[in-house]
Write an enzyme that holds these catalytic residues in place. Sequence first.
Site, PDB file in Angstrom:
ATOM      1  N   ASP A  78      -1.537   6.631   6.310  1.00 57.28           N
ATOM      2  CA  ASP A  78      -2.623   5.803   5.795  1.00 57.28           C
ATOM      3  C   ASP A  78      -2.923   4.765   6.880  1.00 57.28           C
ATOM      4  O   ASP A  78      -2.149   3.841   7.103  1.00 57.28           O
ATOM      5  CB  ASP A  78      -2.169   5.121   4.493  1.00 57.28           C
ATOM      6  CG  ASP A  78      -3.213   4.146   3.943  1.00 57.28           C
ATOM      7  OD1 ASP A  78      -4.282   3.997   4.565  1.00 57.28           O
ATOM      8  OD2 ASP A  78      -2.938   3.545   2.883  1.00 57.28           O
ATOM      9  N   TRP A  93       0.823  -1.218   0.000  1.00 59.57           N
ATOM     10  CA  TRP A  93       0.000   0.000   0.000  1.00 59.57           C
ATOM     11  C   TRP A  93       0.848   1.256   0.000  1.00 59.57           C
ATOM     12  O   TRP A  93       0.541   2.232  -0.691  1.00 59.57           O
ATOM     13  CB  TRP A  93      -1.001  -0.021   1.150  1.00 59.57           C
ATOM     14  CG  TRP A  93      -2.080  -1.034   0.891  1.00 59.57           C
ATOM     15  CD1 TRP A  93      -2.294  -2.205   1.555  1.00 59.57           C
ATOM     16  CD2 TRP A  93      -3.063  -0.989  -0.159  1.00 59.57           C
ATOM     17  NE1 TRP A  93      -3.354  -2.877   0.994  1.00 59.57           N
ATOM     18  CE2 TRP A  93      -3.843  -2.170  -0.049  1.00 59.57           C
ATOM     19  CE3 TRP A  93      -3.365  -0.082  -1.174  1.00 59.57           C
ATOM     20  CZ2 TRP A  93      -4.909  -2.456  -0.923  1.00 59.57           C
ATOM     21  CZ3 TRP A  93      -4.424  -0.364  -2.039  1.00 59.57           C
ATOM     22  CH2 TRP A  93      -5.177  -1.530  -1.905  1.00 59.57           C
ATOM     23  N   LYS A 123     -12.399  -1.433   5.994  1.00 57.82           N
ATOM     24  CA  LYS A 123     -11.608  -2.408   6.725  1.00 57.82           C
ATOM     25  C   LYS A 123     -12.109  -2.446   8.173  1.00 57.82           C
ATOM     26  O   LYS A 123     -12.765  -3.388   8.573  1.00 57.82           O
ATOM     27  CB  LYS A 123     -10.118  -2.048   6.697  1.00 57.82           C
ATOM     28  CG  LYS A 123      -9.309  -2.514   5.483  1.00 57.82           C
ATOM     29  CD  LYS A 123      -9.810  -2.139   4.143  1.00 57.82           C
ATOM     30  CE  LYS A 123      -9.016  -2.659   2.981  1.00 57.82           C
ATOM     31  NZ  LYS A 123      -8.085  -1.726   2.366  1.00 57.82           N
TER      32      LYS A 123
END
Length: 360
Positions: A172, A102, A196
Site C-alpha cells: 500500500d 493503515w 494523497k
Amino acid sequence: MSRVFNFSAGPAILPETVLQRAKDEMLDWHGSGMSVMEMSHRGKEFQSIIDQAEADFRELLNIPANYKVLFLQGGGTLQFAMVPINLMGARKKADYIVTGAWSEKAVSEARRFGAVHIAASTKAEKYTHAPSQAELDLSPDAAYVHLCTNETIHGVEFFGVPQTGDIPLVADMSSHLLSRPMDVSQYGLIYAGAQKNVGPVGLTAVIVREDLIGHVLPGMPLMLDYATHAHHGSMYNTPPTYAIYIAGLVFQWLKDLGGLTAMEKINVAKAKVIYDAIDNSGFYVNPVAKPDRSRMNIPFTLPDAALDAEFLAGAKERGIQQIKGHKSVGGMRASIYNAMPMAGCQALADYMTEFARIRG
Ligand SMILES: *Cc1c(COP(=O)(O)O)cnc(C)c1O
C-alpha cells in the site's frame, strides 16, 4: 486570489500549474468543445487522455512490461479487500507486516477472506519504526506478504524493501507513490489511492504483475476481479475520467520537473527543513526512529496539548492550514507531498521556531 499552504493528509495539495492548466482547459479540452468531465469515456479524446496518463505513469516508475496498470475506484480501502480476494488463492493464508493504522485496517479486511499471520507488528512501540528483515517472521506458505510502505498517520516509511523470496510482496503506497523512484519489479502488486500524492480523490492506481491476475476467489462480483479491469483497459465500466485526466497532468508536471529522481531530491530537502525545526527545538517531538521517518507525513507533538489550539490559530494567520494531527496520535501532522513547495515547508519551520521561542 490567495492560496494557503495546505498540509492536509488527503485530499491534499495539488501542483498549482496543474490546477491552472485544468482551469484553462475546463470548458474546451483541446478544441473538442467539451470539458473532460462531459466526454464519453469511449471516445477517441478520452482514450488519448488515459493512454497518455498510463504511458507517463509507466515511464516515471519504469514499470516493467509484465505488469498491468489499472485505474480503479474505491480508494486504498477497497484494495484492502481486493488484494485478498484476488491473491489469497488456494493457500488461503497471507502474511501482514503491521506498522500503523493503515496496515492494521488492511489486516481486518484480509481476515474476512483467509488466515492472516502477523509477520511483524510494531504496535507495542506505538508504531515508531519500520521492522528490519531480521524482525520478520515470514511463513513459507503465505500467498503474499502485505505491508504499508508509508504510514500516513504514524509517519513511518520503509526505505528498504523486505525480501520475501518467491512470495509476492504487496504494498500500500497510497501516501508516497511517486515521491521517489521505486523498484516495481520487487513487488507483486502496488496500490495507491490518488488523493494523497498522485491526484484528486476518486482514482486508485494498481500496478500488478500479470501472473497474479486471474485467480479470484469464487463467487465474487466482476468488479472486484483484477482480470475484469485488466481485460478492459480499466474501462469495464465508466472510469473516474476527470480524476484520471488530472493525474495525467500531475504525471506531466513530474516529467517536466525531471522525473522521480529530481522529485526525491526536493522531497529530501523539504523534509529536512521540518525535521530540523523539530529536532533543534527542544520543544517539539517526533517519536519515529530517525532512519524510518516519513518524508511525506510528519507527525509532531507540542510539550503540552493545551498549547495546540494557540499553535493552530497562529499557523492559520500565516496561511498554514490543515496541520492538526490525526486524533489517534494527537498533536500536529505536516503532510508535505510532492506538490508542497519548499516555501511552504520553510514557512512552517519558521513559524514552529518562533512559536517554540515564545512558548518554550
Ligand atoms: C488514505 C489511505 C488509505 C485509504 O484511502 P481511501 O481512499 O480513503 O480508501 C489507505 N492506505 C493509506 C496508506 C492511506 O494513506
